[in-house]
Design an enzyme around this catalytic site. Sequence first.
Site, mmCIF file in Angstrom:
data_model
loop_
_atom_site.group_PDB
_atom_site.id
_atom_site.type_symbol
_atom_site.label_atom_id
_atom_site.label_comp_id
_atom_site.label_asym_id
_atom_site.label_seq_id
_atom_site.Cartn_x
_atom_site.Cartn_y
_atom_site.Cartn_z
ATOM 1 N N GLU A 48 9.593 -28.376 -5.102
ATOM 2 C CA GLU A 48 9.726 -28.549 -3.653
ATOM 3 C C GLU A 48 10.648 -29.722 -3.305
ATOM 4 O OE1 GLU A 48 6.028 -27.690 -1.291
ATOM 5 O OE2 GLU A 48 5.105 -27.962 -3.256
ATOM 6 N N LYS A 62 -5.162 -25.616 -5.764
ATOM 7 C CA LYS A 62 -5.837 -24.617 -4.924
ATOM 8 C C LYS A 62 -7.174 -24.171 -5.511
ATOM 9 C CE LYS A 62 -1.581 -22.738 -2.904
ATOM 10 N NZ LYS A 62 -0.648 -23.687 -3.539
ATOM 11 N N SER A 75 4.708 -24.731 -0.261
ATOM 12 C CA SER A 75 5.933 -24.176 0.325
ATOM 13 C C SER A 75 6.186 -22.732 -0.081
ATOM 14 C CB SER A 75 7.155 -25.041 -0.049
ATOM 15 O OG SER A 75 7.010 -26.343 0.440
ATOM 16 N N GLY A 111 -5.827 -9.735 8.617
ATOM 17 C CA GLY A 111 -6.125 -10.640 9.719
ATOM 18 C C GLY A 111 -4.882 -11.386 10.145
ATOM 19 N N ASP A 126 -4.693 -23.911 7.287
ATOM 20 C CA ASP A 126 -4.260 -22.520 7.463
ATOM 21 C C ASP A 126 -5.455 -21.580 7.355
ATOM 22 O OD1 ASP A 126 -1.881 -23.876 7.335
ATOM 23 O OD2 ASP A 126 -1.216 -23.005 5.440
ATOM 24 N N ASN A 184 -7.845 -20.413 4.523
ATOM 25 C CA ASN A 184 -6.874 -20.059 3.495
ATOM 26 C C ASN A 184 -6.606 -21.270 2.615
ATOM 27 O OD1 ASN A 184 -4.830 -18.983 1.952
ATOM 28 N ND2 ASN A 184 -3.297 -18.994 3.577
ATOM 29 N N GLU A 185 -6.043 -22.329 3.180
ATOM 30 C CA GLU A 185 -5.826 -23.570 2.432
ATOM 31 C C GLU A 185 -5.451 -24.681 3.389
ATOM 32 O OE1 GLU A 185 -2.567 -22.146 -0.037
ATOM 33 O OE2 GLU A 185 -1.185 -23.423 1.101
ATOM 34 N N ASN A 244 -2.878 -28.222 3.699
ATOM 35 C CA ASN A 244 -1.688 -28.862 3.159
ATOM 36 C C ASN A 244 -1.758 -30.335 3.520
ATOM 37 O OD1 ASN A 244 1.066 -29.823 2.855
ATOM 38 N ND2 ASN A 244 1.666 -27.673 2.723
ATOM 39 N N SER A 282 9.084 -26.288 10.800
ATOM 40 C CA SER A 282 7.733 -26.591 10.352
ATOM 41 C C SER A 282 6.724 -26.566 11.494
ATOM 42 C CB SER A 282 7.688 -27.967 9.682
ATOM 43 O OG SER A 282 8.475 -27.974 8.512
#
EC number: 6.3.2.4
Length: 360
Positions: free
Chosen positions: A13, A135, A188, A223, A298, A310-311, A313, A322
């Site tokens: 990244e 994760k 990312s 979803g 998220d 979801n996760e 960051n 962004s």
Amino acid sequence: MKLGLLYGGKSAEHKVSLQTAKAVIQALDLTKYEVHPIYITEEGEWVRGAQLTSPVENVEQLRLAENGQSVSPTALNTEIFPAEENQSGSGKFDIVFPLLHGPNGEDGTVQGLLELLNIPYVGNGVLSSSAGMDKVMMKNIYAQAGIKQPAYTWYLRRDWEKDAEAAYAEVENKLGYPCFVKPANLGSSVGISKADDRDGLAEAFRVAFEYDRKVIVEEGIDGREVEIAVLGNDDPKCSVVGEIKPEAGFYDYKAKYEDGTTGLIIPADITEEEYQRIQKVAVESFKAIDCSGLVRADFFLKENGEVLMNEINTMPGFTPFSMFPMLWQESGIEYPELIEELVQLGLERFKEKQKIKHTF
């Protein structure tokens, strides 16, 4: 105030970090902050640049390998400021802003260095950065905390190499298709693939293992993809919710950083009840891994109103495409004000830590 900007990094990244650094520099008040860039090359070398007196025009100006001074990471508060350049005050940083994405920067490694050097810094600490980057660990913690999320499983490269077919069969039995295969320690959308069948799954595993020794596989969720920004330390606050509508099959690297074609709906068209539910889970997720400063959370919002994490960051991008700064702008906090608040939150967290006794 002496502000050190850490960017680049030994990570896939790297380019995203350069874009973030450019955007932050353009928004900083260079009359208020004495800004010192520190570029970490893709090989891991730390290079100090001259104090910034004007914004940079392009990211290539931030690659300091040829015209900068190589420095040691463990000497951030000594050789960073030679005596002849430090006539006006302390030779130490007042605060460092790590603008690093991915491994070797967003994962707690740099945060640990700054902790050892007792330097204030912006953003999440060692534990939250590390757990947020991995994760698998993040989802394990959230499962323990009772936070609802899509079904998942994970694999080490060694086990996959021993018996790939067994891994594929397990994914099909546990999750089915479609599913998403991701490197466990990356962001990312680098290395992420959507698999719709066995051949696609095999290729997705191969790609993900190029970027990490561990991969996570998640069930596909029918979803809406929504995101919310969180700001604060012990009493975090949330922005409005935004929705992502990618033209491609999912929100991949190209859609995030290159083509700008993905539909970003801010604020999302949701009910007040749905907003309150998303906000509640975002704060719970923030506190579950002891976050500080900033987080982008998220979610999947299902048709029945169910919210699935979801996760998170822990160092979201600040590029023109962004979500994090765009969400706060819609919430009434402009970009320069957002950076100022993040700096103050970093100083606040550092001051809080100084209250801890280290003798017994």
